[in-house]
Design a protein around this motif. Structure first.
Motif, PDB file in Angstrom:
ATOM      1  N   TYR A  23      -8.646  79.271 -53.957  1.00 47.62           N
ATOM      2  CA  TYR A  23      -7.256  79.248 -54.418  1.00 47.62           C
ATOM      3  C   TYR A  23      -7.019  78.049 -55.338  1.00 47.62           C
ATOM      4  O   TYR A  23      -6.384  78.177 -56.387  1.00 47.62           O
ATOM      5  CB  TYR A  23      -6.312  79.189 -53.213  1.00 47.62           C
ATOM      6  CG  TYR A  23      -4.853  79.211 -53.579  1.00 47.62           C
ATOM      7  CD1 TYR A  23      -4.170  80.412 -53.782  1.00 47.62           C
ATOM      8  CD2 TYR A  23      -4.134  78.024 -53.723  1.00 47.62           C
ATOM      9  CE1 TYR A  23      -2.831  80.437 -54.118  1.00 47.62           C
ATOM     10  CE2 TYR A  23      -2.793  78.037 -54.056  1.00 47.62           C
ATOM     11  CZ  TYR A  23      -2.145  79.240 -54.248  1.00 47.62           C
ATOM     12  OH  TYR A  23      -0.810  79.269 -54.587  1.00 47.62           O
ATOM     13  N   ILE A  75      -1.268  73.747 -39.063  1.00 51.69           N
ATOM     14  CA  ILE A  75      -1.118  74.941 -39.895  1.00 51.69           C
ATOM     15  C   ILE A  75      -0.495  76.028 -39.014  1.00 51.69           C
ATOM     16  O   ILE A  75      -0.984  76.278 -37.912  1.00 51.69           O
ATOM     17  CB  ILE A  75      -2.485  75.408 -40.431  1.00 51.69           C
ATOM     18  CG1 ILE A  75      -3.122  74.302 -41.279  1.00 51.69           C
ATOM     19  CG2 ILE A  75      -2.334  76.696 -41.234  1.00 51.69           C
ATOM     20  CD1 ILE A  75      -4.577  74.561 -41.620  1.00 51.69           C
ATOM     21  N   ASP A  79      -0.446  81.771 -40.825  1.00 46.65           N
ATOM     22  CA  ASP A  79      -1.075  81.341 -42.078  1.00 46.65           C
ATOM     23  C   ASP A  79      -2.543  80.998 -41.858  1.00 46.65           C
ATOM     24  O   ASP A  79      -3.393  81.287 -42.693  1.00 46.65           O
ATOM     25  CB  ASP A  79      -0.339  80.130 -42.668  1.00 46.65           C
ATOM     26  CG  ASP A  79       1.037  80.493 -43.196  1.00 46.65           C
ATOM     27  OD1 ASP A  79       1.262  81.673 -43.533  1.00 46.65           O
ATOM     28  OD2 ASP A  79       1.888  79.585 -43.275  1.00 46.65           O
ATOM     29  N   TYR A  80      -2.827  80.391 -40.722  1.00 46.47           N
ATOM     30  CA  TYR A  80      -4.209  80.038 -40.380  1.00 46.47           C
ATOM     31  C   TYR A  80      -5.050  81.304 -40.194  1.00 46.47           C
ATOM     32  O   TYR A  80      -6.147  81.414 -40.734  1.00 46.47           O
ATOM     33  CB  TYR A  80      -4.208  79.197 -39.102  1.00 46.47           C
ATOM     34  CG  TYR A  80      -5.533  78.605 -38.740  1.00 46.47           C
ATOM     35  CD1 TYR A  80      -5.944  77.391 -39.281  1.00 46.47           C
ATOM     36  CD2 TYR A  80      -6.384  79.235 -37.835  1.00 46.47           C
ATOM     37  CE1 TYR A  80      -7.161  76.824 -38.942  1.00 46.47           C
ATOM     38  CE2 TYR A  80      -7.597  78.680 -37.487  1.00 46.47           C
ATOM     39  CZ  TYR A  80      -7.984  77.468 -38.045  1.00 46.47           C
ATOM     40  OH  TYR A  80      -9.186  76.917 -37.699  1.00 46.47           O
ATOM     41  N   ASN A  84      -3.615  82.163 -45.475  1.00 42.65           N
ATOM     42  CA  ASN A  84      -2.584  82.180 -46.514  1.00 42.65           C
ATOM     43  C   ASN A  84      -2.628  80.859 -47.288  1.00 42.65           C
ATOM     44  O   ASN A  84      -1.921  79.898 -46.972  1.00 42.65           O
ATOM     45  CB  ASN A  84      -1.207  82.415 -45.897  1.00 42.65           C
ATOM     46  CG  ASN A  84      -0.134  82.615 -46.941  1.00 42.65           C
ATOM     47  OD1 ASN A  84      -0.207  82.079 -48.040  1.00 42.65           O
ATOM     48  ND2 ASN A  84       0.882  83.386 -46.584  1.00 42.65           N
ATOM     49  N   SER A  85      -3.463  80.813 -48.300  1.00 44.82           N
ATOM     50  CA  SER A  85      -3.700  79.586 -49.061  1.00 44.82           C
ATOM     51  C   SER A  85      -2.431  79.045 -49.703  1.00 44.82           C
ATOM     52  O   SER A  85      -2.209  77.829 -49.716  1.00 44.82           O
ATOM     53  CB  SER A  85      -4.761  79.821 -50.131  1.00 44.82           C
ATOM     54  OG  SER A  85      -5.975  80.209 -49.539  1.00 44.82           O
ATOM     55  N   GLU A  86      -1.600  79.923 -50.238  1.00 42.93           N
ATOM     56  CA  GLU A  86      -0.375  79.467 -50.901  1.00 42.93           C
ATOM     57  C   GLU A  86       0.512  78.685 -49.939  1.00 42.93           C
ATOM     58  O   GLU A  86       0.967  77.578 -50.239  1.00 42.93           O
ATOM     59  CB  GLU A  86       0.392  80.659 -51.485  1.00 42.93           C
ATOM     60  CG  GLU A  86       1.637  80.232 -52.234  1.00 42.93           C
ATOM     61  CD  GLU A  86       2.392  81.400 -52.862  1.00 42.93           C
ATOM     62  OE1 GLU A  86       3.455  81.143 -53.428  1.00 42.93           O
ATOM     63  OE2 GLU A  86       1.918  82.549 -52.786  1.00 42.93           O
ATOM     64  N   ASN A  87       0.743  79.238 -48.757  1.00 41.18           N
ATOM     65  CA  ASN A  87       1.585  78.557 -47.771  1.00 41.18           C
ATOM     66  C   ASN A  87       0.951  77.265 -47.270  1.00 41.18           C
ATOM     67  O   ASN A  87       1.643  76.274 -47.028  1.00 41.18           O
ATOM     68  CB  ASN A  87       1.902  79.480 -46.589  1.00 41.18           C
ATOM     69  CG  ASN A  87       2.959  80.501 -46.928  1.00 41.18           C
ATOM     70  OD1 ASN A  87       3.569  80.456 -47.994  1.00 41.18           O
ATOM     71  ND2 ASN A  87       3.171  81.444 -46.035  1.00 41.18           N
ATOM     72  N   ILE A  88      -0.347  77.269 -47.115  1.00 43.63           N
ATOM     73  CA  ILE A  88      -1.038  76.078 -46.620  1.00 43.63           C
ATOM     74  C   ILE A  88      -0.972  74.960 -47.661  1.00 43.63           C
ATOM     75  O   ILE A  88      -0.743  73.797 -47.320  1.00 43.63           O
ATOM     76  CB  ILE A  88      -2.483  76.424 -46.206  1.00 43.63           C
ATOM     77  CG1 ILE A  88      -2.439  77.362 -44.983  1.00 43.63           C
ATOM     78  CG2 ILE A  88      -3.280  75.156 -45.909  1.00 43.63           C
ATOM     79  CD1 ILE A  88      -3.753  78.009 -44.628  1.00 43.63           C
ATOM     80  N   LYS A  90       1.444  74.651 -49.848  1.00 44.62           N
ATOM     81  CA  LYS A  90       2.845  74.215 -49.827  1.00 44.62           C
ATOM     82  C   LYS A  90       3.070  73.197 -48.710  1.00 44.62           C
ATOM     83  O   LYS A  90       3.762  72.191 -48.901  1.00 44.62           O
ATOM     84  CB  LYS A  90       3.786  75.410 -49.638  1.00 44.62           C
ATOM     85  CG  LYS A  90       3.965  76.251 -50.880  1.00 44.62           C
ATOM     86  CD  LYS A  90       4.908  77.415 -50.601  1.00 44.62           C
ATOM     87  CE  LYS A  90       5.022  78.320 -51.810  1.00 44.62           C
ATOM     88  NZ  LYS A  90       5.842  79.518 -51.533  1.00 44.62           N
ATOM     89  N   LEU A  91       2.494  73.457 -47.548  1.00 49.89           N
ATOM     90  CA  LEU A  91       2.615  72.534 -46.423  1.00 49.89           C
ATOM     91  C   LEU A  91       1.979  71.186 -46.764  1.00 49.89           C
ATOM     92  O   LEU A  91       2.575  70.133 -46.541  1.00 49.89           O
ATOM     93  CB  LEU A  91       1.950  73.138 -45.179  1.00 49.89           C
ATOM     94  CG  LEU A  91       1.853  72.243 -43.946  1.00 49.89           C
ATOM     95  CD1 LEU A  91       3.244  71.837 -43.460  1.00 49.89           C
ATOM     96  CD2 LEU A  91       1.072  72.954 -42.841  1.00 49.89           C
ATOM     97  N   LYS A  94       4.124  69.299 -49.282  1.00 49.21           N
ATOM     98  CA  LYS A  94       5.343  68.783 -48.648  1.00 49.21           C
ATOM     99  C   LYS A  94       5.026  67.502 -47.860  1.00 49.21           C
ATOM    100  O   LYS A  94       5.760  66.509 -47.961  1.00 49.21           O
ATOM    101  CB  LYS A  94       5.938  69.851 -47.711  1.00 49.21           C
ATOM    102  CG  LYS A  94       7.246  69.442 -47.057  1.00 49.21           C
ATOM    103  CD  LYS A  94       7.763  70.550 -46.170  1.00 49.21           C
ATOM    104  CE  LYS A  94       7.318  70.236 -44.757  1.00 49.21           C
ATOM    105  NZ  LYS A  94       7.798  71.129 -43.734  1.00 49.21           N
TER     106      LYS A  94
END
Length: 100
Positions: A23, A75, A79-80, A84-88, A90-91, A94
């Motif tokens: 990703y 995580i 998502d884990y 879900n690379s996009e959400n990870i 984002k975390l 942040k």
């Protein structure tokens, strides 16, 4: 960004690491990602910006925060599980942004 993934033995996060690297490459993020087991994070954390923990070891999150001084979070389980690379990412973003 340099992300350290921590799980029980490093096996499941190794699979996730490969997805995150792909990703990162596809989106020109230039991230460095490493996966280790819980017993090994203290040997390498100095080279990272953020630590993301697998849900199965999230109960040790406060200990890891105290030992490293880095931003740490678990995580989310879904998502884990699906990688879900996009959400990870984002975390991770942040956490790094909040700790500057």
């Amino acid at each position: 960004m340099k992300i350290l993934l921590v799980c029980a033995g490093g096996m499941s996060t190794s699979i996730l690491m490969k997805k995150l690297e792909k990703y990162s490459d596809e989106n020109n993020l230039g991230a460095t990602i490493k996966a280790v087991g819980l017993a090994a994070y203290e040997d390498v954390y100095q080279n990272f910006d953020v630590i993301l923990m697998g849900p199965q070891v999230s109960y040790r999150m406060n200990e890891v925060k105290e030992n490293t001084g880095l931003p740490v979070d678990a995580i989310p389980s879904f998502d884990y599980a699906v990688g879900n690379s996009e959400n990870i990412f984002k975390l991770a973003n942040k956490l790094v942004t909040q700790n500057k």
